[in-house]
Structure formats: C-alpha cells, structure tokens
Design a protein around this motif. Structure first.
Motif, PDB file in Angstrom:
ATOM      1  N   PHE A 135     -11.885   0.605  23.517  1.00 59.51           N
ATOM      2  CA  PHE A 135     -12.776  -0.228  24.333  1.00 59.51           C
ATOM      3  C   PHE A 135     -14.203   0.323  24.292  1.00 59.51           C
ATOM      4  O   PHE A 135     -15.166  -0.430  24.337  1.00 59.51           O
ATOM      5  CB  PHE A 135     -12.270  -0.310  25.786  1.00 59.51           C
ATOM      6  N   LYS A 136     -14.311   1.620  24.156  1.00 58.06           N
ATOM      7  CA  LYS A 136     -15.643   2.250  24.007  1.00 58.06           C
ATOM      8  C   LYS A 136     -16.364   1.671  22.773  1.00 58.06           C
ATOM      9  O   LYS A 136     -17.586   1.508  22.769  1.00 58.06           O
ATOM     10  CB  LYS A 136     -15.473   3.771  23.869  1.00 58.06           C
ATOM     11  N   ASN A 137     -15.595   1.371  21.726  1.00 57.97           N
ATOM     12  CA  ASN A 137     -16.183   0.765  20.523  1.00 57.97           C
ATOM     13  C   ASN A 137     -16.896  -0.554  20.841  1.00 57.97           C
ATOM     14  O   ASN A 137     -17.921  -0.870  20.247  1.00 57.97           O
ATOM     15  CB  ASN A 137     -15.101   0.484  19.465  1.00 57.97           C
ATOM     16  N   LEU A 164     -13.731 -11.669  26.535  1.00 58.63           N
ATOM     17  CA  LEU A 164     -14.730 -10.704  26.075  1.00 58.63           C
ATOM     18  C   LEU A 164     -14.765 -10.654  24.554  1.00 58.63           C
ATOM     19  O   LEU A 164     -15.818 -10.498  23.937  1.00 58.63           O
ATOM     20  CB  LEU A 164     -14.403  -9.292  26.597  1.00 58.63           C
ATOM     21  N   PHE A 165     -13.589 -10.806  23.937  1.00 61.81           N
ATOM     22  CA  PHE A 165     -13.481 -10.630  22.488  1.00 61.81           C
ATOM     23  C   PHE A 165     -13.820 -11.915  21.736  1.00 61.81           C
ATOM     24  O   PHE A 165     -14.260 -11.867  20.594  1.00 61.81           O
ATOM     25  CB  PHE A 165     -12.089 -10.082  22.138  1.00 61.81           C
ATOM     26  N   PHE A 213     -11.648  -2.989  18.822  1.00 60.62           N
ATOM     27  CA  PHE A 213     -12.629  -2.982  19.916  1.00 60.62           C
ATOM     28  C   PHE A 213     -11.951  -3.155  21.275  1.00 60.62           C
ATOM     29  O   PHE A 213     -12.585  -3.542  22.250  1.00 60.62           O
ATOM     30  CB  PHE A 213     -13.692  -4.063  19.668  1.00 60.62           C
ATOM     31  N   GLY A 214     -10.640  -2.871  21.307  1.00 65.07           N
ATOM     32  CA  GLY A 214      -9.953  -2.792  22.600  1.00 65.07           C
ATOM     33  C   GLY A 214      -9.355  -4.084  23.119  1.00 65.07           C
ATOM     34  O   GLY A 214      -9.183  -4.220  24.334  1.00 65.07           O
ATOM     35  N   ASP A 265      -8.470 -11.625  14.351  1.00 65.91           N
ATOM     36  CA  ASP A 265      -7.183 -11.067  13.930  1.00 65.91           C
ATOM     37  C   ASP A 265      -7.278  -9.588  13.562  1.00 65.91           C
ATOM     38  O   ASP A 265      -6.496  -8.766  14.025  1.00 65.91           O
ATOM     39  CB  ASP A 265      -6.666 -11.873  12.733  1.00 65.91           C
ATOM     40  N   LYS A 266      -8.269  -9.264  12.709  1.00 63.61           N
ATOM     41  CA  LYS A 266      -8.344  -7.908  12.148  1.00 63.61           C
ATOM     42  C   LYS A 266      -9.380  -7.011  12.829  1.00 63.61           C
ATOM     43  O   LYS A 266      -9.287  -5.792  12.762  1.00 63.61           O
ATOM     44  CB  LYS A 266      -8.686  -7.993  10.647  1.00 63.61           C
ATOM     45  N   GLY A 267     -10.398  -7.628  13.437  1.00 63.77           N
ATOM     46  CA  GLY A 267     -11.483  -6.831  14.013  1.00 63.77           C
ATOM     47  C   GLY A 267     -11.281  -6.436  15.461  1.00 63.77           C
ATOM     48  O   GLY A 267     -11.407  -5.264  15.825  1.00 63.77           O
TER      49      GLY A 267
END
Length: 417
Positions: free
Chosen positions: A286-288, A251-252, A231-232, A225-227
């Motif tokens: 997304f780089k993150n 991916l997430f 990260f894209g 939810d929050k993270g």
C-alpha cells in the motif's frame, strides 16, 4: 491543415491548395507538463509533447503531467482543474496542444493559417448524443481558441479512407477500422481513385459507427489485473478494533486510467491514503500507492505497461518490469495471459462490429478490402479478430500514426459546401 487530435498522439498535415499536395506532417504526443516551479507574477509555464516528457523526467517527475486529455472531452462531470491556482476547463487543455501544432506548422509555411479540418471519432463516448455534443462543442471551442477561424470536422476513419484511396488503382468498397487510444471507429465506403479531390463525397460514405474502447482500455485492464496487486489492492486495514476490512477497490480504479490519475492528487485523497496506510500497519504494497501518487509516477509506470503491450504484439512472452523509488515489479506475462486480460474489450469490439455489419446490411463478401489504422491495430488479438471475421478479405494498413491527418487534409471539399 488536417488535424488529428488523438488520445495518445496528435498529427497535423499541411495541404498546399495550389499544388494540391501535402507538404509536411507534424506529430506531437498529446501530453502537457506544467513545471512545479512557477512565478506568481508571470504567465503559467508549460511544455507540450516530447518536450513535456523530457522536462518532466528532468524535473524528477514533479509538477503536473497530463496525458489522454481527449478522454475528458465527453465527461460532463469534468468542469475544470486547477494548476497553480489557474483554472483550466477541457477546452483550455486541448487548446494548448492544438496551439503547439499550429505554431509548428505556421513556422513551416511562414504565415498564420486560419483554416483547418479537424478529425473527430464517430462517437466520443459510445452512442450517447448528449456527451457527443458536449465533446464536439469543447473541441470546436479549443480549435477557435488556438487561432482557427475557418473550421470543418470530419470523422477520423473517413480521413484514413481518403489517405488509402490515394494508393489504389480501381474502385473498392472498403471497411476502414481506426483503432486509436480512446476509440475504435468503423466506416464502410466506396473509394475510387478517379474521385480523389472531388467536391462531394457524401454519397460514397455508406455507414459509420464506433465504440469507446481503444488502447487505453487495454492498458487499464492490464493495470487492474497485473499492476494494482503491487499497489496494495488486497491490503487489509483495521476499520474498528479487531475488525479487518479490505481497502476500497475504488482507490485502484483511479490508477488504472490516465484521465483519472491526472486528477488523483487532492488533499482529501492524500489524507485517506495516509489513514489506510496507518491502519494497515504500514503495509508495504500500500505504501507503493502513496509513493506512486505523491511522486507523480503514473507516466513512467504506464510506459512499462505500454512496453509490455507493444512487445506482446510480436513476441510470445514479455516482462512487465518497473523499478523506481522502492517500487519493484518484475512479472513474466505471456501472450495468452495478455489476451485473457483484454478479452472483454476484444469481445465488445467484436460484438459491436457484428452489429454494425448487420444493422447496415453489409455482407462480408461485399467488402473488397479492409484498411486498418491507429496504434491499437498492431495488437495481436486485434489482428486475429479481423483475420477470423474476414478470412478471405485483403488487409491493408497505412502509417498508423499519420494516415488520419493526411486524409483529413485531403478533405478540402468540406469547405465547398
């Protein structure tokens, strides 16, 4: 030894059979770290527990860092992982933690103890007998590999109950709830201080059950939810000329649970991430995700998730903060928001507990007291759940991290069968 091999921490209590007392309890975080610099000709170097954390940070978060290993025990899909060209199956990884505990304990008593009672959840993976049998077999193998020859297994909440029994003065019917990182287990049993150390306690155990939800589930829900937006998760990429699609959410899912993140570093995954990054026109968020996976930052990120959870067990508001390698997160999170995020898991625990009481014909008024243990028992929504369901029942808690190991050490009667 009474050994509580946990998702987050593992504990070992040393029981002196002559003095009939526990002489020491040792705790280590259930964490492994394999250094990035290894010699091809020497055995693989690794460290366990607090040392693993310290070495991992010292090495600039390189190498292979593994947490929540208990959660892979019931996974038939997990066959093995390669670390510096050496294969490790699930039992091999667990062995390394059990061995560390054993060596520390052997040092205390001055000889090689071969006898252990090891805790296990009521269900390793919900009510799935095949997965449960697989996990039990793997844990048994790991204990043997660690050097134990006389082995017995005991349900973890029964271990916690026997620790609590040492503190009461009269007979009680108790509902023990062991809320750990991986599972939530319930045991309803009759405790009696006059029976401490008795050989056969089987008749006193009235009902056992459990559900595959724990503190890690809350952390995963929070991360989703929050993270993941940082990260894209909502990144668009050009799938074909002029056709924009959102990057796959799968991916997430991989960065929301530790056991997934442990193995989210293959060449194919890395290539996929680079391709999505390229076709998203180098999306910053997304780089993150690439930075996170390339630099093995999962542990430090989940430390921030954990910190937020712990703060919200006693405060109305917390900051979810993370700042490393150009990844910047600074979000305010209220207790109401957090409770909303974990609501599904809380509802599932609540529904399971209702079914448990109903199926075993346990009336709320039959329960003399509640005994809560495990780190997740400190979460505010969990405390509220028990207060609501059992408004007039006294609630007790022991040391949330060593109650189970101590109770397992008191379960020596299992060797008398």
């Amino acid at each position: 030894y009474g050994i509580d091999f946990g998702t987050t921490n593992s504990a070992l209590s040393i029981f002196d059979e002559e003095k009939k007392e526990i002489i020491k309890t040792i705790i280590v975080p259930s964490i492994l770290y394999f250094q990035s610099e290894q010699s091809a000709t020497e055995p693989l170097k690794y460290v366990v527990g607090d040392q693993a954390i310290a070495q991992y940070i010292k090495d600039g978060m390189k190498g292979r860092f593994m947490k929540s290993i208990k959660r892979i025990l019931p996974r038939s899909s997990f066959i093995e992982t390669r670390i510096h060209n050496k294969k490790f199956n699930a039992s091999d990884l667990v062995t390394l933690i059990l061995k560390e505990l054993k060596e520390k304990a052997d040092e205390v008593i001055g000889y090689d103890c071969k006898k252990a009672i090891i805790g296990r959840p009521v269900f390793f993976d919900d009510d799935n007998t095949a997965k449960d049998a697989l996990a039990q077999k793997r844990l048994n193998k790991a204990a043997e590999n660690a050097g134990f020859e006389e082995l017995r297994f005991q349900f973890e909440p029964i271990g916690a109950a026997f620790a609590y029994e040492k503190t009461i003065s009269k007979k009680e019917k108790v509902l023990v709830s062991d809320l750990g990182g991986g599972t939530t287990d319930f045991t309803y049993l009759e405790l009696d201080p006059a029976k401490v150390g008795s050989k056969d306690r089987r008749k006193d155990i009235i009902a056992t059950g459990g559900i595959y939800i724990g503190g890690d589930s809350f952390d995963s829900a929070f991360m989703w939810d929050k993270g993941t937006p940082h990260f894209g998760k909502h990144t668009l990429y050009e799938a074909a000329p002029g056709k924009m699609l959102t990057v796959p959410v799968s991916l997430f899912a991989n960065i929301c649970s530790w056991e997934q993140m442990n193995f989210f570093n293959g060449i194919k995954i890395k290539n996929d991430l680079q391709n999505y990054y390229h076709y998203s026109k180098q999306d910053r968020k997304f780089k993150n995700l690439i930075t996170l996976t390339d630099n093995n930052l999962g542990y430090s990120l989940f430390q921030s998730v954990e910190k937020t959870k712990v703060e919200l067990s006693s405060l109305p508001v917390s900051q979810f903060q993370y700042s490393k390698m150009d990844i910047e997160i600074n979000d305010e999170v209220s207790i109401d928001q957090y409770n909303g995020i974990i609501q599904k898991d809380i509802k599932n625990i609540s529904a399971y507990l209702d079914d448990f009481l109903l199926n075993h014909q346990i009336a709320v008024n039959d329960i003399d007291s509640l005994f809560l243990t495990g780190g997740t028992s400190m979460v505010a929504a969990i405390k509220d759940l028990f207060k609501t369901k059992f408004p007039n029942t006294p609630v007790h808690s022991g040391d949330n991290f060593i109650s189970v190991a101590k109770g397992l050490a008191f379960s020596g009667y299992l060797f008398e069968e």
